[in-house]
Design a protein around this motif. Structure first.
Motif, PDB file in Angstrom:
ATOM      1  N   VAL A 152       8.882  14.258   3.476  1.00  0.00           N
ATOM      2  CA  VAL A 152       8.238  13.455   4.507  1.00  0.00           C
ATOM      3  C   VAL A 152       9.263  13.190   5.599  1.00  0.00           C
ATOM      4  N   SER A 206       5.523  22.252   9.677  1.00  0.00           N
ATOM      5  CA  SER A 206       6.187  20.970   9.944  1.00  0.00           C
ATOM      6  C   SER A 206       7.291  21.133  10.968  1.00  0.00           C
ATOM      7  N   GLY A 212       1.050  15.117   5.671  1.00  0.00           N
ATOM      8  CA  GLY A 212       2.407  15.062   6.218  1.00  0.00           C
ATOM      9  C   GLY A 212       2.343  14.763   7.708  1.00  0.00           C
ATOM     10  N   LEU A 223       0.523  10.785   0.344  1.00  0.00           N
ATOM     11  CA  LEU A 223       1.182  12.086   0.455  1.00  0.00           C
ATOM     12  C   LEU A 223       1.886  12.453  -0.852  1.00  0.00           C
TER      13      LEU A 223
END
Ligand SMILES: Nc1ncnc2c1ncn2[C@@H]1O[C@H](COP(=O)(O)OC(=O)[C@@H](N)CCS)[C@@H](O)[C@H]1O
Length: 892
Positions: free
Chosen positions: A226, A671, A841, A864
């Motif tokens: 995260v 991400s 996320g 998450l």
């Protein structure tokens, strides 16, 4: 070496522990002197602020990262080796733990007061640490490492504050370590046995700690993926001095004038007297196959990044590579495909060229070894080595196939003289005497990975006709390595001292020379190779590993007639080799000995960058078994080359084997690229991680200043909005330039969108805003696309090969779900949960970017984590194992 520090500096304890542990562990520690200076004194001339303690490694050469100093002390005497886990802990300690501990210490010890906010911000980190040290003495493995030293060094002053109440495991860990002699002695030197009160003045004299870094995911635990931004309250405001403000203004106005223009590249590039002349050679990939992603990161891509970097620094560099075309493997392939060896070379040389083009590998010249230049140079070098008395003649036994009328076992040649490492015999196979794997090669078993002597194979068979071979005796030539060894040692001592050598390249080289070198067979009874010109041996060819590295020279000769300017110029040229670990001895021992034996003023290797192995998911790449992604497959996925480059560089196997994992590939794309880099640019490991870090800072800067809000307010605020956007555009330009070695197409898009001057695409030594007031940028468009989980599942199936025959990778591979013990869910279920993890996320990141309320963020983080657990279970992995694996392998 010298530690320079001020009195009572708690960070000095770390360096002293490392020095003491070094002496205790190896018997011979570094002679470390401690020099005390005034609080706040500026010691390192090129730093703008005081930084204490520092380690002076050589006169005027400082290590001002305490953790790096500790790591250096512990690795230099071999107490610890490269370890991703240790690096992760060090990064977490310096970017997370220390920045939160520091204000707590300043308040409690410096000002003798409690600040609830800084105390509470530290709690999650201590909770994480408390769990991590439960029932353990050491953070990594079962002996002391830099991780323990650095984490301990930061938390032990907390024992004098009430903040460790409620963390019994951590307290007991600190107590345990404090009993070790090295710890006891170091603490006693720094505190002079007066207790933590001595830290006060030093703490108060230190510059404010930078806000906790978001270089890695800024979450409580170092294993979670995260990511978050520092919260406003945790940031320590840094007051700029008048001097700094003036320097920034001057840089804004005149900086660009100091930026050198990008040098034009005119071929052939030749060394220039008095300049840094860098000769970059990537290992020459075998022509007999399509290169896989391991080959690509092991040699051509790594060298490409360095070469592009050199160009952006205006170094005079040339990057050469080509296909390695001789040897048994090519003959075998020719038999397999019903072509002549030369036809195989032509076919695959073209394929290699196309693949490297697609990956945007920017060779200055890509050649091959089946050229007249190669034959001439190899034979010339041989004659020189021979005439200088460095070649021995001897007879040896080999496996022979009477039916095919050819010798099969290269390995036999080697064993007698060399413990036979790395010689491939691909003409013979049989049952492995060690593990009974039924398709073991003559040199090594793919089943258990052990080296085999071909004659030990049970039921050996000639690979082409399947008949049983016999043993025959023949005459061969050997390079007299023992005679050349003293000269080689001299060269290596110098190169190790002055050059850049990866840890593994030094270790492998040392392991070869440690027990003394043995003569090395350089001829083979084959047809496909460079003919041996010596009378009595003219029916033989040179062994492929004798001629392959000479390929670097002949490829240069096909690039320029002035090749000797590169290759016979050791004082003005720095040779840099990029390769995988199995290639090291050929480049650090055998090839240098060949050149030393020739005694013709050849340029020898000065720097060596060797990777460990990249595996595929939880197995090895295998063309024959259809496992893994090969160069041509990468193109067919439809995913841009830059994304592959990015991911391969992200998981580059530097200190241990790593794995290409499709799940991780998706997460990194969605991400790091899409949400971090792509997000920042479109508002408008030291490596690519630093670029991501700059991009994160850019995102934070925009988010904190909100120019889209400011622009609607007062004239002053509107002007500030302009400054923020200008700065952001210039950060984006910097990112565009810095990204060029890693992701050249993306870099080009960024710089084109910014409409900057290509001549300014130079890596500056300091941040220089090159886009001036009034500059008009081009049309922005998205840089990256989301990768859907369904595509990843499709890819996994496509490249998994014939499952029953796949060969397990060695257990050290960390990132793949190798220790799966639970039943797996269906692929579509896994795909759907992976998608949910990615989305969640994003939710968390967004909340953190918006600096939402902590309770709100915590709720989403909990969700998450639940989803991640679900994903592990679906993949058949025990979530506990998954998280420990992640911990070990996360910082990829
Ligand atoms: N799995 C791997 N991970 C990283 N690097 C790897 C891996 N497998 C091989 N390599 C390296 O790739 C290059 C090329 O290997 P190849 O087998 O094609 O060629 C040779 O080893 C020789 N032809 C080199 C002569 S100079 C190599 O550096 C491997 O170590």
């Amino acid at each position: 070496m010298k530690v320079i520090t001020d009195r009572g500096n708690f960070q000095t304890v770390k360096i002293l522990i490392a020095a003491k542990a070094q002496t205790a562990g190896s018997g011979s520690g570094t002679d470390l002197k401690v020099t005390e200076v005034k609080h706040g004194e500026k010691v390192v001339p090129y730093l703008t602020e005081s930084k204490l303690p520092v380690l002076e490694v050589k006169p005027e050469k400082f290590l001002f990262s305490v953790n790096s100093a500790v790591r250096l002390l512990l690795t230099s005497t071999g107490i610890e080796s490269d370890s991703k886990q240790i690096d992760e802990w060090l990064e977490w300690e310096s970017s997370q733990l220390l920045p939160y501990v520091f204000p707590v210490l300043v308040n409690h010890i410096g000002h003798n007061k409690t600040d609830k906010q800084s105390d509470s911000l530290l709690q999650p980190l201590l909770t994480y640490l408390n769990t991590s040290v439960k029932n353990k003495t050491y953070l990594v493995g079962d002996s002391l490492t830099s991780a323990d030293v650095c984490v301990f060094g930061t938390v032990y002053p907390l024992t004098s504050t009430p903040i460790l109440k409620g963390f019994p495991e951590l307290t007991s860990w600190i107590e345990k370590l404090s009993l070790i002699d090295a710890f006891k002695e170091a603490i006693s030197i720094v505190t002079q046995n007066k207790g933590p009160v001595v830290f006060k003045e030093s703490l108060l004299s230190q510059p404010a700690m930078p806000s906790p870094d978001s270089l890695t995911s800024k979450s409580t635990s170092k294993s979670s993926s995260v990511s978050s931004q520092p919260t406003e309250s945790s940031e320590v405001e840094k007051q700029l001095t008048e001097e700094e403000l003036n320097a920034a203004e001057k840089c804004w106005r005149d900086g660009v004038a100091k930026l050198p223009e990008l040098r034009e590249r005119k071929h052939p590039i030749l060394p220039i007297k008095g300049e840094k002349n860098i000769l970059i050679c990537s290992a020459l990939p075998y022509v007999n196959n399509v290169p896989h992603l391991g080959n690509i990161i092991g040699c051509v891509l790594s060298a490409d990044v360095y070469s592009r970097y050199c160009r952006l620094r205006n170094y005079n560099s040339v990057y050469l590579c080509g296909t390695d075309e001789y040897g048994t493997a090519t003959e075998n392939k020719a038999l397999e495909e019903g072509l002549t060896p030369q036809e195989i070379c032509d076919k695959y040389n073209k394929l290699h060229t196309e693949i490297y083009d697609w990956f945007n590998i920017s060779f200055d010249h890509f050649g091959r070894t089946t050229t007249t230049e190669q034959t001439k140079i190899v034979q010339d070098i041989f004659w020189k080595v021979y005439n200088n008395g460095h070649v021995i003649k001897d007879s040896i036994d080999q496996l022979h196939c009477d039916k095919c009328n050819r010798f099969l076992a290269d390995r036999f040649l080697a064993d007698r003289f060399l413990a036979g490492r790395f010689l491939a015999d691909r003409f013979v196979s049989g049952i492995c005497p060690m593990c009974s794997y039924d398709d073991a090669r003559g040199d090594q078993c793919d089943g258990c990975g052990k080296l085999i002597n071909a004659v030990e194979l049970i039921n050996p068979k000639c690979k082409s006709c399947t008949s049983t071979p016999t043993v025959k005796t023949t005459q061969h030539l050997f390079l007299d390595l023992p005679k050349l060894e003293p000269e080689l040692r001299q060269h290596l001592d110098k190169a190790f001292d002055n050059g850049l050598w990866t840890h593994n390249s030094k270790v492998i080289t040392n392991s070869w020379i440690r027990d003394g070198l043995k003569p090395r067979c350089i001829t083979r009874d084959l047809k496909w190779g460079i003919p041996v010109p010596l009378e009595g041996y003219t029916d033989k060819v040179f062994y492929v590993w004798f001629d392959a590295p000479i390929g670097y020279i002949s490829i240069t000769a096909t690039y320029t007639k002035d090749w000797e300017k590169w290759w016979k110029n050791p004082n003005e040229v720095e040779l840099f080799n990029f390769l995988g670990k199995d290639n090291v001895p050929f480049h650090s021992v055998i090839f240098p000995c060949t050149l030393l034996g020739a005694n013709d003023n050849f340029t020898l290797v000065k720097h060596m960058s060797a990777t460990e192995y990249l595996n595929y998911e939880d197995t090895k790449f295998s063309k024959s078994r259809g496992v893994g992604v090969f160069g041509n497959n990468a193109k067919d996925t439809g995913i841009p080359a830059d994304v592959f480059r990015f991911y391969l560089l992200f998981v580059r196997p530097e200190s241990q084997d790593t794995a290409f994992s499709w799940d991780d590939f998706l997460l990194k794309n969605n991400s790091e690229l899409l949400n971090n880099l792509g997000n920042f640019i479109n508002r408008l490991r030291d490596s690519i991680r630093n670029i991501l870090s700059i991009s994160r800072l850019g995102n934070q800067m925009m988010q904190a200043n909100k120019p889209w809000v400011l622009v609607k307010r007062t004239p002053d605020e509107k002007a500030r909005a302009g400054s923020v956007v200008s700065l952001a555009a210039n950060i984006a330009w910097l990112i565009g330039v810095l990204l060029q070695p890693y992701m050249p197409s993306t870099s080009e898009i960024i710089c084109t969108q910014l409409n900057g001057n290509p001549k300014n695409m130079v890596i500056p030594t300091q941040f220089i805003p090159v886009l001036k007031t009034g500059h008009k940028i081009g049309k922005p468009s998205p840089l990256f696309q989301k990768i859907e989980a369904s595509l990843i599942e499709e890819m996994k199936k496509k490249f998994q090969g014939k499952q029953e025959k796949s060969v397990p990778a060695k257990p050290e591979v960390k990132s793949a779900p190798a220790n799966s013990v639970l039943p797996k869910a269906s692929d579509s279920e896994i795909a759907s949960i992976t998608d949910q993890v990615t989305k969640q996320g994003e939710v968390v990141r967004e909340l953190k970017t918006q600096k939402a309320e902590k309770s709100k963020i915590d709720k989403e983080v909990a969700l998450l984590l639940d989803l991640k657990k679900k994903l592990s279970l679906a993949q058949g992995i025990d979530p506990a194992t998954a998280s420990s694996n992640k911990k070990k392998g996360k910082k990829k």
